[in-house]
Design a protein around this motif. Structure first.
Motif, PDB file in Angstrom:
ATOM      1  N   VAL A  79       0.434  -2.122 -11.652  1.00 34.62           N
ATOM      2  CA  VAL A  79       0.289  -3.549 -11.373  1.00 34.62           C
ATOM      3  C   VAL A  79       1.174  -4.299 -12.361  1.00 34.62           C
ATOM      4  CG1 VAL A  79      -1.277  -5.516 -11.365  1.00 34.62           C
ATOM      5  CG2 VAL A  79      -2.033  -3.304 -10.449  1.00 34.62           C
ATOM      6  N   GLN A  97      -7.457 -11.800  -9.336  1.00 31.91           N
ATOM      7  CA  GLN A  97      -6.583 -10.952  -8.524  1.00 31.91           C
ATOM      8  C   GLN A  97      -6.724  -9.497  -8.982  1.00 31.91           C
ATOM      9  OE1 GLN A  97      -4.540 -12.075  -5.760  1.00 31.91           O
ATOM     10  NE2 GLN A  97      -2.490 -12.132  -6.584  1.00 31.91           N
ATOM     11  N   ILE A  98      -6.714  -9.286 -10.287  1.00 30.87           N
ATOM     12  CA  ILE A  98      -6.840  -7.923 -10.821  1.00 30.87           C
ATOM     13  C   ILE A  98      -8.209  -7.341 -10.461  1.00 30.87           C
ATOM     14  CG2 ILE A  98      -6.991  -6.556 -12.947  1.00 30.87           C
ATOM     15  CD1 ILE A  98      -4.888  -8.471 -14.131  1.00 30.87           C
ATOM     16  N   ILE A 101      -8.003  -6.044  -6.972  1.00 25.73           N
ATOM     17  CA  ILE A 101      -7.178  -4.828  -6.953  1.00 25.73           C
ATOM     18  C   ILE A 101      -7.958  -3.663  -7.552  1.00 25.73           C
ATOM     19  CG2 ILE A 101      -5.123  -3.758  -7.964  1.00 25.73           C
ATOM     20  CD1 ILE A 101      -3.792  -6.583  -7.839  1.00 25.73           C
ATOM     21  N   SER A 102      -8.604  -3.908  -8.687  1.00 31.91           N
ATOM     22  CA  SER A 102      -9.328  -2.855  -9.398  1.00 31.91           C
ATOM     23  C   SER A 102     -10.455  -2.279  -8.546  1.00 31.91           C
ATOM     24  CB  SER A 102      -9.883  -3.438 -10.708  1.00 31.91           C
ATOM     25  OG  SER A 102     -10.709  -2.514 -11.360  1.00 31.91           O
ATOM     26  N   LEU A 112      -5.713   2.274 -11.831  1.00 33.14           N
ATOM     27  CA  LEU A 112      -4.954   1.032 -11.998  1.00 33.14           C
ATOM     28  C   LEU A 112      -4.234   1.074 -13.341  1.00 33.14           C
ATOM     29  CD1 LEU A 112      -6.311  -2.589 -11.409  1.00 33.14           C
ATOM     30  CD2 LEU A 112      -4.524  -2.028 -13.008  1.00 33.14           C
ATOM     31  N   LEU A 114      -1.979  -1.231 -15.559  1.00 28.13           N
ATOM     32  CA  LEU A 114      -1.458  -2.589 -15.714  1.00 28.13           C
ATOM     33  C   LEU A 114      -0.321  -2.551 -16.727  1.00 28.13           C
ATOM     34  CD1 LEU A 114      -1.757  -5.629 -15.093  1.00 28.13           C
ATOM     35  CD2 LEU A 114      -3.508  -5.741 -16.848  1.00 28.13           C
ATOM     36  N   ALA A 138       3.478   0.267  -6.375  1.00 26.20           N
ATOM     37  CA  ALA A 138       3.390  -0.896  -7.258  1.00 26.20           C
ATOM     38  C   ALA A 138       2.842  -2.106  -6.523  1.00 26.20           C
ATOM     39  CB  ALA A 138       4.763  -1.223  -7.845  1.00 26.20           C
ATOM     40  N   LEU A 139       2.107  -2.911  -7.267  1.00 27.60           N
ATOM     41  CA  LEU A 139       1.679  -4.230  -6.818  1.00 27.60           C
ATOM     42  C   LEU A 139       2.253  -5.216  -7.818  1.00 27.60           C
ATOM     43  CD1 LEU A 139      -2.075  -3.377  -6.103  1.00 27.60           C
ATOM     44  CD2 LEU A 139      -0.257  -3.702  -4.415  1.00 27.60           C
ATOM     45  N   THR A 160       5.673  -0.747  -2.323  1.00 23.95           N
ATOM     46  CA  THR A 160       5.260  -1.932  -3.070  1.00 23.95           C
ATOM     47  C   THR A 160       4.672  -2.981  -2.141  1.00 23.95           C
ATOM     48  OG1 THR A 160       7.083  -1.552  -4.610  1.00 23.95           O
ATOM     49  CG2 THR A 160       6.098  -3.742  -4.643  1.00 23.95           C
ATOM     50  N   GLY A 314      -6.274  -9.795  -3.668  1.00 21.94           N
ATOM     51  CA  GLY A 314      -6.045  -8.615  -4.504  1.00 21.94           C
ATOM     52  C   GLY A 314      -6.483  -7.339  -3.785  1.00 21.94           C
ATOM     53  N   ALA A 318      -4.029  -4.206  -2.437  1.00 26.42           N
ATOM     54  CA  ALA A 318      -4.301  -2.810  -2.792  1.00 26.42           C
ATOM     55  C   ALA A 318      -4.490  -1.976  -1.531  1.00 26.42           C
ATOM     56  CB  ALA A 318      -5.533  -2.726  -3.690  1.00 26.42           C
TER      57      ALA A 318
END
Lengths: 370, 370
Positions: A79, A97-98, A101-102, A112, A114, A138-139, A160, A314, A318
């Protein structure tokens, strides 16, 4: 929780030199050879040198590297946020956002990773790390105009998904974005519906498409010939919102509404409006963007704002990436958490050229500030 | 900025099969072989299969992997925080520590790789990622009793520096910690010096050594026979501080001071004291721990607190690890930023058994709450 498809530990039996062969060639024990291969702690340099020589001669590849070479899988997703670490930790947008994603990566047993950047000088290092094959995909989000990150990711050759539409060649990449223009139009229409006519705009940094799109939406709903002095540029931070507000009040003392391109800038603007003796919403109606509860719900008065589902975006970023990586099967799951955004909820980009990109809806949330 | 010692791209010339040999064996073009080795995008599966077979037969190792095998260097350091991502982003302690680490790693051209855990189920995944050799060393902090993370790191065989003293076998590892006990003693001595006699303590979670050490310091400065009902356990969060304060007021309505083991809990306690009509510091004197400006300076009244240099500790952790990895030379630098903590500033652990661990000093900062 689905488990990672397990990589064969010996995909081509017999085809690779063994650790035993390395140890024999180097004239050391298997344990010593193993220690060197695993990092060399506690082994004399002369012995370690011999083992490294044998590794190179025989073309020995430790299991984990062999697995990576054959499956190209690390089980990790990088990320990348194109902002200094100070902003990442001070703007709740990023943690939201994280979080999305997480949750999604964790539910698919994916690590993840970062990658933090401390400044523009760090791009070479990022490029080296990505090219090193330490993540499967990748994000990347919060890109700026002329950001080198898309080129770095392209060279690393990894799948990505972008958060927010990249400025350059958006049709060539996949992204998840909010309907920034639509949200901005809704905010300004709402203010006009309240009878406000001198509506100012505190824009975000105009090297980001989210800020440009919100500015476009604002302009589209303004009366023709609206005063360009009603627009000031901020930087998506509280302080920049305060500065922009002071500037706007100096230029256009008769303004009766402000649409700020995010909640942090709206909260800075609110402080300055009060310092100048303006009541909100009495004298000046104020609308933000984001609907960050840690900001919009705690200001006095709480902010009317345009909600975007940041955590859901997020998750969606993902999920799209995991599908590319063969780590997510759409039929799995079943339970759909509240606020969950799915591709089918999205609005397709008008030109249809990037079928996998998704624009998620925004909603006006009415509180007390307008 | 010192550049990474460059790895030889062909450390043992002639000893490794080339990409050309792989292409020839697979009967494909060099470009196709390259695409497969770099991830396989745009190559038919049947061809990709042939290339992967040739890679395995010949023991071909792409340059970047070869470099990693020979030098064991990725140019990256993993940062592992044993907390859910929600806490990492809501407690400024973590962003401060990460800021210190990020600055130091960046100054030594080393990539910070933050590995997020979403829950205890994520430890296997973390272990796989670390064992995969994607980082040269690790920095781990906020460990809890029986935390599996030290064992995972040990198995991955990477140099590590811990933030905070690990509960198990601290003499066997290296860590940077604050003088938690000394800081707590200073806080309680200060409150006693103000004439307070019924001093309560809101402890942190007692599965963390920082919380235990602060509790020990509190106990050592209490009068013999002090009421154990004056102690309540929190979880280093605002809400847990509020709950603990309510509990303490119910049990010991005559308390005249509170020492909270961090600023977030002190801010929660302050809210509850006000709700119960107690003035601070008039009725109840309040002291926190950490000196997080985003918390201690914005409460009303601002908090008297025990300062630890969290950013400096992050820098120091990174510096000790970089030295292990041969990426930092002590003679470099010269400019010493304000607030910079160095090993020579530290207090050695009393038993002298872990010579490289460092305990950094704490300082009482007097504001208005006590």
């Amino acid at each position: 929780m689905p488990s990672e498809p397990s990589a064969p530990s010996e995909p081509f039996p017999g085809s690779r030199p063994t650790l035993e062969a390395v140890a024999a060639r180097a004239g050391v024990s298997r344990a010593t050879a193993s220690r060197v291969v695993r990092g060399g702690a506690g082994v004399r340099e002369a012995l370690a040198e011999k083992v490294r020589g044998a590794v190179a001669e025989l073309g020995y590849v430790p299991n984990h590297a062999a697995r990576t070479l054959v499956t190209r899988r690390t089980g990790a997703v990088a990320v990348i946020i194109a902002e200094p670490e100070v902003r990442i930790f001070s703007d709740p947008f990023f943690s939201r956002q994280i979080r999305g994603i997480s949750r999604e990566l964790s539910a698919h047993d994916t690590q993840l990773v970062l990658l933090l950047l401390d400044g523009p000088g760090d791009h070479d290092r990022l490029a080296r790390y990505l090219a090193g094959g330490h993540a499967d995909g990748a994000l990347a989000f919060s890109l700026h105009t002329d950001d080198p990150i898309p080129a770095i990711i392209r060279r690393a050759g990894m799948p990505t998904v972008y958060g927010g539409r990249p400025a350059a060649d958006p049709a060539a990449v996949r992204y998840v974005d909010a309907d920034n223009r639509g949200g901005a139009r809704a905010a300004v229409r709402y203010l006009r519906g309240l009878g406000r006519r001198r509506i100012a705009h505190i824009a975000g940094p105009l090297d980001q498409t989210s800020a440009l799109d919100r500015l476009d939406g604002y302009r589209e709903e303004q009366a023709p010939g609206a005063d360009p002095a009603l627009i000031a540029e901020g930087a998506f931070t509280v302080e920049s919102g305060a500065l922009a507000m002071a500037e706007l009040l100096a230029r256009c003392p008769g303004l009766d509404a402000v649409f700020a391109a995010n909640d942090l800038m709206a909260s800075g603007a609110l402080r300055v409006l009060k310092e100048h003796g303006r009541t909100v919403p009495g004298d000046v109606a104020l609308v933000g963007f984001d609907d960050m509860d840690a900001v919009a719900e705690v200001t006095d008065p709480p902010l009317t704002t345009v909600r975007q589902d940041v955590e859901g975006m997020g998750r969606l970023m993902a999920r799209l990436l995991l599908r590319d990586l063969g780590r997510a099967r759409p039929e799995q799951g079943g339970v759909r958490p509240e606020g969950d955004v799915r591709p089918e909820d999205g609005i397709r980009p008008e030109d249809g050229s990037a079928p996998a990109s998704v624009i998620t809806p925004t909603t006006l949330i009415r509180r007390a500030s307008a």
